[in-house]
Structures are given as structure tokens and as C-alpha cells.
Design an enzyme around this catalytic site. Structure first.
Site, PDB file in Angstrom:
ATOM      1  NE  ARG A 173      43.389 -34.097 -34.292  1.00  0.00           N
ATOM      2  CZ  ARG A 173      43.725 -33.234 -35.243  1.00  0.00           C
ATOM      3  NH1 ARG A 173      44.779 -33.073 -35.536  1.00  0.00           N
ATOM      4  NH2 ARG A 173      42.588 -32.586 -35.860  1.00  0.00           N
ATOM      5  CB  THR A 174      43.975 -40.464 -31.463  1.00  0.00           C
ATOM      6  OG1 THR A 174      43.796 -39.208 -30.703  1.00  0.00           O
ATOM      7  CG2 THR A 174      44.813 -41.213 -30.426  1.00  0.00           C
ATOM      8  CE  LYS A 214      30.327 -60.379 -38.435  1.00  0.00           C
ATOM      9  NZ  LYS A 214      31.236 -61.388 -39.250  1.00  0.00           N
ATOM     10  NE  ARG A 255      38.976 -41.667 -28.941  1.00  0.00           N
ATOM     11  CZ  ARG A 255      39.683 -40.574 -29.055  1.00  0.00           C
ATOM     12  NH1 ARG A 255      40.922 -40.562 -29.006  1.00  0.00           N
ATOM     13  NH2 ARG A 255      39.085 -39.362 -29.320  1.00  0.00           N
ATOM     14  CG  HIS A 310      43.470 -38.957 -25.156  1.00  0.00           C
ATOM     15  ND1 HIS A 310      44.437 -40.021 -25.614  1.00  0.00           N
ATOM     16  CD2 HIS A 310      43.270 -38.529 -26.221  1.00  0.00           C
ATOM     17  CE1 HIS A 310      44.508 -39.786 -26.959  1.00  0.00           C
ATOM     18  NE2 HIS A 310      43.923 -38.727 -27.242  1.00  0.00           N
TER      19      HIS A 310
END
Lengths: 438, 438, 438
Positions: free
Chosen positions: A51-52, A80, A101, A129
Site C-alpha cells: 500500500r505505502t 546480500k 521502509r 511513518h
């Protein structure tokens, strides 16, 4: 170069400017592709959040820009084992802006230190957020025409919802009043209440909810207003501040994955038409950060008060305004925030942050731990990355090499850049500090 | 606002219009980026399907539009347990069109109910995949200049291949003839044959395949033509309708993952040059929905009849035409379909759909079950979402509260919006219905 | 139509042309979106490689083009078991260029055979990754103004690093000198040294590293120069060629996942300021293909010699130049490579390639094995896909049906297109060949 790590990075005037621009954008989302052609934003997602991510990518494309997507950075095969700091430095070469994020609190703060392009925090663990919070405020602003003085009811899991904590600080900053209707055992945590008190003078008081009907029938409701309490004494009596009218109800889902064994959410509040039938709630808009489970009945989907889907869609123009500002295509003209709270490096001893998922703990190689002083008496400080309070019992001065109780007057006088934190006397002694003799 | 959930959503004239436009596009795929600049399509894929997704995303970009990709919605971390209805409502705020792939039959039908933008069904479980079917028809139309009257041979797993079922209905609708060459045990299922018969008058008859050579040597071949059978009696004799010439061979892979223990695909047909050496197949084009395994020999890759890679590439201009139409940039000018078959809500009792993977079963909270009457005598109905036939033994009238045999003349007279379905008398009694006394 | 499977596909003049163009692009990355509008590149990644993928996708978007992303082709659900050859043929219909990453050596070579659009090899197993190598060379060229005659020190795991092998061949081709500082047991493999010797006349000799300080203190250092050794005898004595000055240090991480039990990387070299304090290293740039672990100390991040993040960011303009050339928007004007080494099909017997992960072994259905003769006396040949040497003991002539020792003069005279390879006499006999009687 501006970043958006926290809502506090923006002044109230800048936020209002963002809202005005977002409103302009929303009148015709397809008409702004001339703003950012040739620019690229990179979605660097260490946790899935479709969604974000889609909301940001939609906003960037509406502005005519391009998007690079790395949605699965959290899998070891994708990163990695590379440090966040290195990845950010590399992606800086690929894009004009990074949307990050990450599962660790403070990750965006770290990214800012290593990025050559603007960084937007799209969620750092359970910390912040900011674009979600701005979207919530923007929705209130659009629906009510203002934020100051609104009565906003927050309901459900007020303890573990990151969204709610950021939201109440922002509400207090804008001068809105907060009516807390928690599920039993899931009240606002003490540090949130404390910050509301310290920074905005909002003392929680009992609320008289006799006019809210079923909505607040089973909760101990608290009322917080960013006014000085003595002003309120005119209006309150033994029964508490009476809530006559609610402008908005902000509902949250129970964060069951973070609950211990104590919480019982079997009878969690479900908003429906019956819980909103009181006159005081007649025109309250109902908001929710989504996804919802059962806490909002689908019968509200067609009720004009249920605006949670509108709220989600408003994230696009809101994010367009933020992207255009940070990318320099529509720079802020409003006055910026007063100088950000000063962060000081931890010079002596190990990292005092108690939060094991803080980026200052999980990526130690690239982080110099920092702290921010939040109170002088008694002395209190928080981690400069994750904002969690440091477990201070004693403080020292790196010049005198003496330690003191954090409640002492002497502690208060130590220059912040000389401060050293100790768990106890043994800890202080191990680092070569001795008790003050005076 | 138009959607594409089923091929039947489009009239034959509209389909022909799409084909003409796709042909125009294909002459220079790079010349149409002025058609959809500033528009965004969202790929919402609950099942991986790289091929279908890339084809849509290529088409959208060829039109100058942008793309949002959510390719992994099926993982719980991506969707966070959110209902499809809610996700669709949210994504409506991010994009101008939704391309949906979902594992549940009827998912796209549900999405249409909650979407504020056009929805294209890119596959809903084993139900429909209309753009694949249209791509197949388009390929025939390009190769042969028409579809009506063509003799199209379908071979292999005719029982479990979703592609084949949609394809034969569309062929019949366009007036093409169908030669069925099934692997033993994998014949066209009865409900497909029945619908071909009911809607297009196509009665299966034995086929004389003596002129097809090895291709049909081991099968019981059936011939279906959407003409009335009595017209054919002029041309057929005891040996069956003779197949003299085949325009196209449509090959399918064995859907082994859906086979029970009964099917044995050890000697599954492999198309190669030897199986196509008969004179009647001299210029038959060979089609396949891909991916193939061993059922088409690589020796056909360089044979001019092997056009399956061309078929795949034609999906791009075809989808460009559909996107441009649904996005309103090239609206249909042809006459639309006659009114779509009417769907009625199920008002009494639980959801009668027997398909446990139907979206009406898997997302019960957001679905009002519906049904469509397909025959009046005896009364037959299908689920309005997944099109699967409802297991009806008795029918009731919600006004009279009486129930009747579905074969009875009374059943025939009940108004569709009053119809109630029962498994048996006990079921009817439990819902408060009694046997008709007259 | 040009492809980029190996650096050797480009002539030195073409590489220099790419560098000049990349330099022009890099002055303002955002100013070139007029070059490829309307064109689409497809990222077809069977292994995750976020860095490489984002670099290509950034480059394509900087040129104004669009991108299709299939980042998870390696999961069976995405590819549905389809052969690479078929997938490439399908994607050819969706895009104007394919960027391919695959776990099998030779995969890009195979893709070229089936693609209708240019293919760029973005890594095929442990074989080649030409754009990485070109990016490394480009960085040297930018930093030093030339490549010929530079002294480039390569350090660490020289045995298992694919990057290093491609890099040294390219250095030798451009006339740079190579100083090898391997971790003990991780020296350059013999076949790499042998190719350096055969193709560029570079004989490894002992190096006197007394002036390199700590950097080379624990290694047996070798010096390779693409000059004839006799020229060097003027400058060397018993202690070896003295290394007085190093232009660049190329560091690699230990490829521990490929090490057997023999290697011990506990005391693996860590580059830091102390290891670079010798005068001879005063202005050596430090390069690394990234991601790094501990082999480069973060103290070099702020040292002007540490240019590994710049190196990564230069991949974007470099890849822009390659994309623009292969897409025909900026065709090469320089003279192309002399005819590529001729590949011959294996006509008799099974595939002689000994590499079980070579695409000629993993996708046998679509591959005709090929070989390339690398030496005539004794006769040596490599697989045409993965470049691994074929295990030849005897060679035959498909015309005479005789076999010979690969060292024999007769072997030398067999026409390459008549060559047949045998493991031993039994193998030869089984294929109907007999010993030469003469």
C-alpha cells in the site's frame, strides 16, 4: 537538501503549505506530469508494504517522474548482507530521491547521514511513518477546514499502534483535543502521555462521556488538550470534561502480534452504525489507517461518515506535494522549523540505547550513537535514532570525570556535549568515573 | 465505465473493433505513446504470472502510460490479510485502471463492484482469462482474415484447460466450427458441451477424420458447429462429418496438476512435423497459449505453421486496444452487447454456490451471493460469480413460501427475484418453506 | 543487431567510444531523456541482483525509456518450468531489449540465438558480467585518463572472483600491468594465467614489493604485464620486477560460498589507512565491485582514494551509453571487433562440455553444443557457451573416421568443422572411430 524522517522535520507552516498544494493537485491528479519529468525515485523496501509503496509510486508517476522498485530488500539474497549505509550510498547514484521502509527504528535517520539525495521515511520499525501521519492530518484538514480546536476521538489499541502515537503528537502540535477511548489494557503508554504533557502542556483528565452513547460505554476515557489545565477548570467538574461533540473518530486495529499474554481483545470495539448513533457523533468522520479487520463494520463503508478509503486515496496528492518539495521542483516557501533538537554523540562507553531493534544496535559499524536531551530536571535523554528513552541512573561529566545522580542539581549543569550516562555506580567506575566529592 | 471481466462483456462488433485497432497498433508499436500519457494502470497479481503481467505492462507503456506493479499480493505479508474488496477500493485511489489476477473464481466480478476505475480480469482461478481468449481469436483473425466458418481443431487436454473452454465458447459465438481431438479421458466436460448446445445450437457429432492422418488417429474426434444440426445432415453420413481441411490447430499442455488418478498422459499427443503431414493440415496454423512443455516439438518452431510465439506477441497490440478503450482514450464506437444476463441476489438461506474456491465463498463478508438463471425448464441456475451450476433439487417462491420440484411447471412460473434454492425437503423446511398443496 | 554477451564483443575503439559517451552523459544525467522515449527494456532476472537491476533500470529511465521488471524468474512459479529459449522468444514480443541475469554459464549466448531484440548479459553464472567489467575499466579511465600502462594491483580472492577474471583479461587487452596480491591459497587460477600468457604474452614473474609496505607483506606477489617478457629483463633482477607505484587497488571479498575446506580466510586482508600508507600507494584509487563485508575498512569511505561508491554510480552513465548504442539511438561509429572467434557445432557424440551448470547441459533441448578452438598445438578447445576447456585426450576427423592424440601433428591439420573430441580410445571406438594407421 531536505529530508522527511519525522513530521517534526516540517514546521506547521510548511505542513499547511503541503496541504494547500495537495489540495490543488487533487483537483486533477493527471495534470501535473510536467513537474518532475526526468527525475527518479527509488523505493527501497526492507519490509513489504504494498500500500505505502504503491501510493508513493503513484504520486511520483503522477508528477511525471520515474520509479525504481526494490520491494524485497529484506530477503538476504537481495541485499546480500550489505549494510543499509552502503546500500543507501549505492542507490544514491541511481535515483534522485529514496523512499525507505525498514524494520529497524532509526533506519531513515541513518540513511540521511549516508545519502546524497533526499530521503523519505516510509516507516522505520515501530518508530515513525510521517507521510501516514501527514495524510491523516490532511484528511482532517480537508474534512473540517482546520485542525486547531477539533475534538478527535481515538479508539482501540492506543498502546501498540505506531500510527496513533505519531498522530496524537501531531494533533497536539496543531492544537487539537484528544479523546482517548482505549480498549482495556491498551491505553496510551506513559511516555506518550508524558511527552504530550511536557511539550504541549496536555494533562490527561477524566472525561464525561455520557453523551457519546455506546461508543465509549466500556472504557475509561481520558481527555487531553494542549491547553494549560487551569484554563479547563472553568469547564470541568468532578465528572470530568464533558465531551459534547466529536469531529473525528480514529479507529485502530488491535496490534495482536505485539500483545503479550496480558491483553484480551475478545471484546474489541467494533465501530458500526449502532456505536455511532449518539447525537454527538452525528457528523464525526470515521478514519482508519487500513488495513482493517473486524474493527470497522462494512455497514460504515456506505455511511457518509466512513471516509477511510478517501483517507487512503488522499495519500497520493499529499505525497505528490512532499515529493515535489523535496525534489526541489516546488521548494517550500514557508518558514522552516526552528532548529531541530540538537543531537550529541555518545563519546564515552558503549551505546546506551536499550532498544535492541534500533538501527544504532543492528548496524553498529556505521553508526555513531547519539542522544538528545529531553528534560533537564531530572535529566532525561533519548536515543538520537529511535527516540527511546535512555535508562539513566547516573550521569557523568567527561571533563571532571565525576558522576552524579540524574536528579542532582549538578547533573543539570553539565554541558550536554560532556554528558556520559551510567546504569549504576559499578558501570561508572568501570569507565573511570568517581563519585563527586562535593 | 466499462470493465472486462468476461469476453461476453463485449459485443461481436466491439471485438471486431478491438481487432482492427490492434492491427493498426501492431504496424508500429512505438508510435502510440501519445494515447495514454499521465494515466496509470495497476497490476494487482495474487498469483504470479510473469507473462500476462509483462504483456499488459508493455501495452500500457507503449501507450505512454505508467504502471504500478504489485506482483506478489498472494503472500500474506503483502496483503496483510486485507480483503480483496478493501484492497481494490484502496488501489482505486492510486491508478486509473486495475489489471487483476486472482486465484478465486469470480474475483474480478467482485472487484468491479468495489472499484472506482475500470477492471480487467487477467485470470480468476479456473474461470476466465478474457484477454488470452481475445488474443487467440485475434491471431486467428489476423492469420485467416475472419473467424466465421473456420474449422479449428483443438487438441490435448480439453477437460481441465481453462483456456480451451473460453476459446470454444468464443469460437462458437463467432460461428467457427470446432474439431475436438482430446487425449483419452480428457474430453470437453459435459457442461461445456451443454452450453455450446444451448447457446449456439452446436450438437456434437462424430467426425470422420480419415483425412487428418496421424494427428487424430488415436482419439474419438467430435465435431461441433454452431449451426442447427439439421442443416448438417445434408453433409454427413454414418461415418460422421468429414473433416477435409483444418484452418488452425490449438494445442494445450496437459494440466497434470488438476488431474486425478484417472488420467494417464503418458502417451500425450506431441505435435511435430509428422503429425501435421496430412494434406488437410498443410496450411493449418499451430497455436498454443504457452508455456509449452513437450506437447509441441521444437521442430515446429521454424515451421511457418508454428505461430505460437507470434500469438504471444500479438497480446501486446491487442491489450493496447483494450486499455485505450477502457481508459476512455479510444472509446468503443461499435454497438455494445445486448443487456448482460441479469443477476439476482440470493435473499433466503446461505450461499448456494458449490464451488469452495469461488470468491463468494472465500470472501463472504463482502459478497452478496447472486445467481443467474440459465434455463427455465427444468430450472437451472449458476453462481453469479464463478458461473458454476447450482445444485438445485427444489425451488421455492419467497412470496408464497412454498417449494416445488425444479422440473415442475410451477417452478417455471416463479419470478426470478423470488426464487429460493433448496438441496432437499429438509433444507426447505428448515428455512420455513412447505410443499405446495395444489 | 548488436548484443553484449562478453566484453570481447566490443572492439577497443568501441569501448573507448562508450567511455566518451558515458562521460558526456554523466555531466548531467537528467538531460538525455530524449534519446530513447517509447522504447522498453525488460529486466529478466533468474537470480536476484538488486544492484545490477536498478543500475540498468535507472540508465534506461534516464534515457527516457520504459522498463519491464521480472525480478523473480528463478522461482518455479514465475517461469512455470518454461525453457529460457521460449521465455526469451516471448519477451522479445514485449520489449526492445533484454537485460538477462541467469545462474547458468552461457545463458546469454543462448538467449542471443532466440531473441529478436538485443540482449545484454547482466551475469551468467560464474562466467561473465561485461557491464561490471566495463564499469571498472571506465572508472580507471576517468580517474587516470587512460588504461594502457597503468599498474593495477588486485588483491584478495583472485581464485573464485568472477569479477577479477573478466577484469584482468580486459586490463591485459588494454595494455595495463597487473600486480597480483592474493590471499594465500586464492591465487589466480592456472587457466586465467594461461590465457593471459597466450593471448597477451603476459608471463607472470616475481615482484619485488618492498615499496608497497604492509599491503603486500604476507603474499607471494606476482607481476603480469602484457609485454613480451624479454623486454622486462632490462628492468628486473633476481628479486623480481620492482613495484614502485600503484595506480589502483582493486579489492575483492572472499567468495567463501565457493571455497572448499582448503581455504582459510581468517586473516583475510583488510584495506584500511595503515595498509595504504606506503608512498607508492599515496594516490592509488581503491576500487571494489561491492557489496563489501569487512575487507575494506569504513575509514576509507571518507579517504579520497576510496572511490568504490563512485565506481558503482558510474555504472549508470556507462549503461546508458551501452543501451543507447544497442537500441540503435546512438549506433557505434568506431570500427567493430575483428571477426569474433568462430564457433563450430558438435556434430558427433554427446555434448563434451564438462561444466554441469553450463546452459548447454541444463537446457539441452534448445542447445546445439558448440566449441571454439583456442590452441592448435596441442589442440585445445573450449565450450562455445561457458568457455570452459573441453577435456580432450583424443581428437578425430569426421571425414576419415580416424582418431589421433591431441598433441599429434595430424590433429593439428584436421579442419575445425571436422573435429570430434574423445575422452579416451573406448569412447572413440564407441562412436565408430579407429586409430590412425599411418
Amino acid at each position: 537538501m531536505r529530508h522527511l524522517v519525522s513530521v517534526d522535520d516540517l514546521s506547521l507552516d510548511e505542513i499547511r503549505e503541503i496541504f494547500e498544494r495537495a489540495k490543488t493537485f487533487s483537483s486533477d491528479l493527471g495534470a501535473w506530469s510536467h513537474l518532475c519529468p526526468g527525475l527518479i525515485s527509488a523505493s527501497l523496501f526492507y519490509e513489504p508494504s504494498t500500500r505505502t509503496r504503491l501510493s508513493f509510486e503513484s504520486a511520483m508517476q503522477r508528477l511525471g517522474g520515474g520509479v525504481l522498485t526494490a520491494a524485497e530488500m529484506g530477503t538476504s539474497s537481495a541485499s546480500k548482507g550489505e549494510s543499509l549505509a552502503d546500500t543507501v550510498r549505492v542507490v544514491t547514484g541511481y535515483a534522485d530521491l529514496i523512499v525507505l521502509r525498514h524494520q529497524s527504528e532509526g533506519a531513515a535517520r541513518l540513511a540521511v547521514q549516508y545519502s546524497g539525495v533526499p530521503v523519505i521515511n516510509a516507516g522505520d520499525g515501530s518508530h515513525e511513518h510521517p507521510t501516514q501521519t501527514l495524510c491523516d492530518l490532511y484528511t482532517l484538514w480537508i474534512e473540517r477546514g482546520r485542525i486547531e480546536g477539533l475534538d478527535v476521538l481515538i479508539a482501540g489499541d492506543l498502546r501498540y499502534s505506531r500510527t496513533i502515537h505519531s498522530f496524537v503528537f501531531a494533533l497536539a502540535r496543531f492544537g487539537a483535543n484528544i479523546v482517548c477511548v482505549p480498549h482495556r489494557g491498551l491505553e496510551l503508554p506513559p511516555y506518550v502521555v508524558q511527552r504530550l504533557r511536557e511539550e504541549y502542556g496536555a494533562e490527561p483528565m477524566r472525561a464525561d462521556v455520557s453523551r457519546l452513547g455506546k461508543l465509549a460505554a466500556e472504557s475509561d476515557v481520558a481527555y487531553l488538550t494542549p491547553q494549560k489545565p487551569h484554563q479547563l477548570s472553568l469547564f470541568t467538574d468532578a465528572k470530568g470534561m464533558r465531551v459534547d461533540h466529536v469531529d473525528a473518530v480514529y479507529m485502530t486495529r488491535p496490534q495482536t502480534e505485539r500483545h503479550g499474554e496480558g491483553a484480551n481483545v475478545e471484546r474489541y470495539l467494533q465501530l458500526g452504525q449502532s456505536s455511532l448513533e449518539a447525537e454527538s457523533l452525528r457528523d464525526a468522520v470515521v478514519m482508519h489507517p487500513l488495513p482493517r479487520r473486524d474493527e470497522i463494520s462494512s455497514e460504515l463503508d456506505t455511511d457518509p461518515r466512513g471516509i477511510y478509503f478517501k483517507q487512503a486515496s488522499r495519500g497520493v496528492p499529499l505525497r505528490m506535494a512532499i515529493l515535489a518539495a523535496l525534489l526541489g521542483r516546488q521548494p517550500f516557501s514557508a518558514r522552516p522549523s526552528d532548529a531541530a533538537p540538537r543531537l550529541y554523540p555518545v563519546r564515552v562507553g558503549e551505546n546506551p540505547c536499550p532498544n535492541t531493534t534500533c538501527i544504532s544496535r543492528t548496524e553498529e559499524r556505521h553508526v555513531t550513537p547519539t542522544f538528545r536531551v529531553t528534560d533537564r530536571y531530572p535529566l532525561r535523554a533519548v536515543c538520537g535514532y529511535c527516540s527511546q528513552e535512555l535508562p539513566i541512573r547516573l550521569v557523568g561529566c567527561s571533563t571532571t570525570r565525576h558522576f552524579h545522580s540524574r536528579e542532582s542539581a549538578t547533573a543539570r549543569k553539565i554541558r550536554p556535549d560532556h554528558l556520559v550516562f551510567f546504569r549504576d555506580e559499578e558501570h561508572a567506575a568501570a569507565l573511570g568515573f568517581s563519585a563527586a566529592t562535593r
